[in-house]
Design a protein around this motif. Sequence first.
Motif, short mmCIF file in Angstrom:
data_model
loop_
_atom_site.label_atom_id
_atom_site.label_comp_id
_atom_site.label_asym_id
_atom_site.label_seq_id
_atom_site.Cartn_x
_atom_site.Cartn_y
_atom_site.Cartn_z
N VAL A 124 -1.58 -4.15 -6.48
CA VAL A 124 -2.07 -2.80 -6.68
C VAL A 124 -2.27 -2.57 -8.18
CG1 VAL A 124 -1.48 -0.36 -6.47
CG2 VAL A 124 -1.07 -1.92 -4.58
N ASP A 125 -3.34 -1.86 -8.52
CA ASP A 125 -3.71 -1.69 -9.91
C ASP A 125 -3.91 -0.22 -10.23
OD1 ASP A 125 -4.19 -2.83 -12.37
OD2 ASP A 125 -6.36 -2.83 -12.10
N LYS A 126 -3.76 0.12 -11.50
CA LYS A 126 -3.90 1.52 -11.93
C LYS A 126 -3.93 1.58 -13.44
CE LYS A 126 0.05 3.83 -12.35
NZ LYS A 126 0.42 3.50 -13.73
N CYS A 127 -4.14 2.81 -13.96
CA CYS A 127 -4.12 3.05 -15.40
C CYS A 127 -2.77 2.66 -15.99
CB CYS A 127 -4.38 4.52 -15.68
SG CYS A 127 -3.88 5.09 -17.30
N THR A 128 -2.80 1.99 -17.15
CA THR A 128 -1.55 1.57 -17.81
C THR A 128 -1.38 2.27 -19.15
OG1 THR A 128 -2.66 -0.22 -18.94
CG2 THR A 128 -1.74 -0.73 -16.79
N ARG A 159 -4.29 5.13 -7.63
CA ARG A 159 -4.10 3.68 -7.51
C ARG A 159 -5.12 3.10 -6.55
NH1 ARG A 159 1.33 1.52 -7.79
NH2 ARG A 159 2.46 2.67 -9.37
N TYR A 160 -5.38 1.81 -6.70
CA TYR A 160 -6.28 1.14 -5.76
C TYR A 160 -5.83 -0.29 -5.56
CZ TYR A 160 -8.30 -1.06 -9.89
OH TYR A 160 -8.45 -1.78 -11.04
N GLY A 210 0.79 -1.23 0.00
CA GLY A 210 0.00 0.00 0.00
C GLY A 210 0.82 1.27 0.00
N ALA A 211 2.16 1.17 0.00
CA ALA A 211 3.00 2.38 0.06
C ALA A 211 2.74 3.27 -1.17
CB ALA A 211 4.47 2.01 0.14
N CYS A 212 2.61 2.66 -2.35
CA CYS A 212 2.43 3.47 -3.55
C CYS A 212 1.07 4.16 -3.54
CB CYS A 212 2.58 2.60 -4.79
SG CYS A 212 1.46 1.19 -4.82
N ILE A 213 0.07 3.49 -2.95
CA ILE A 213 -1.27 4.09 -2.88
C ILE A 213 -1.22 5.33 -2.00
CG2 ILE A 213 -3.65 3.71 -2.11
CD1 ILE A 213 -3.35 0.80 -2.88
#
Lengths: 313, 177
Positions: free
Chosen positions: B112-116, B104-105, B93-96
């Motif tokens: 962790v997932d996000k726009c690519t 990010r979620y 969760g550090a990047c979130i």
Amino acid sequence: MKEELFVSGRINHLVDPYLNIWHWQIPLYLFLGGMAAGILCIAALYYLRGREKDYYTAVRITPFLAPILLVLGLVALFIDLRHKLYFWKLYTNIRLQSPMSWGAWTLMVITPVSFIWSALHIRDIFPRWDWKYKWIYEIEKFFNKYKRALAWVMLIYGIILGIYTGILLSAFNARPLWNTSILGPLFLASGLSAGAAATLLLSKNPAERKQFARIDLVIIGIELFLIIHMFMGYLASTQVQIEAARMFLGGDFTMSFWIFAVILGLLVPALLEILELGKVHIPAVVPPVLVLFGSLMLRFIIVHAGQVSRWLY
Amino acid sequence: MRYAMAVDTKKCVGCSDCVVACQTENNVPIGFCRDWVVETMAGSYPQLEIEIRSERCNHCANAPCVRCCPTGASHFDTGGIILVKQNKCIGCGACIASCPYDARYPHPDGYVDKCTFCVQRIRNGMPPACAAVCPTKCIYFGDLDDPNSDVSLVLKKRKFKTLIPEAGTDPKLYFLI
């Protein structure tokens, strides 16, 4: 007037409406790790200064808590991970820019060291302890020979562990409340005072208790200074940090922070310790338990409030 | 190569088609989104101003999420796109926490997932799904190092802004104003 809304309805779990990604595990670990760091630093320091006899409890008994606290902390950290089976990836990478990577490697060093330190003193608790195998005695002899080196490692890595618990948070530019370099020293000081409180709880020697009450008082003074300094920093900074400070100066976290972390966790134990040094009888467990409580609350409040604080756009 | 995206706030009507297209293309779990639409209303009636923005990961050149990742799962891929290696992510969760845009979620599967920027599409020469479906054609995508790409051309012509530039992230998502 300016109003912003998500017209597409963003409700990402744990991210909206405000960040809530870190729950009880992280602040609990920060407390346990900080306390273990404090215990190990104090033990190593007094050992290296040759005061083992005067501060017997602090050097030889209290460090038994450290491996227990560290293992509990590691369990909490593990519970926090969401992709648990991949946790070992922490140890196939060294990322110098990531405080969490530093922390993982620091724990990798200090946890075994704390176990070795406790093992070397196991006969102080179980006088008839027998290692059963000869090779374990050989290892014990080896570490006894290099005990000073071990104490140095313990001192240095103890300081890194104590400071890192704060830097972990302060490295997040995205959360204005955390984004202050005071958090590193503040959490180190809080960890040291928790470590001193542990010895105060365990020691039966009046001279040692007196010394540790003094140490605690000095550290509480430093903590109060750092907290005031932290708020001065916020209020003199950008709008987002002013907003972050306002959460504690009239906002949602005002009561919990000032009552639990500052008054009950710092001011009351300091007052009681002053009275105790002035020969007033105070129940021995009260000040150290309050210090530990305050130290725990400080982490819970900072971790939670930090996630609520944010950039505005 | 530096991939970037520009969203025309004057043309965006806030229909959320980009959000649905992204969820469909990338199989985003129900209840989550990698992109979203924000409507800002400023002033008081009748002097009101509305700005509508389709937002997503800013693929920052100075990305705090890449910096704080303890395993290197969050990384810069070709063209400065920030991706998460799922089999390297521990879900800490550090990047979130590090993202000022909250882009990010935590995926229900743990990573962790996000726009690519829809890497699977752009590697095959197609625009990201959000840009492809936009009914008002308000999303421009391309390479900033190529002076003739859609995004370079429109950024040369129009005034633009980025979100929270003061966070020092050097975002690559531009909003035409």
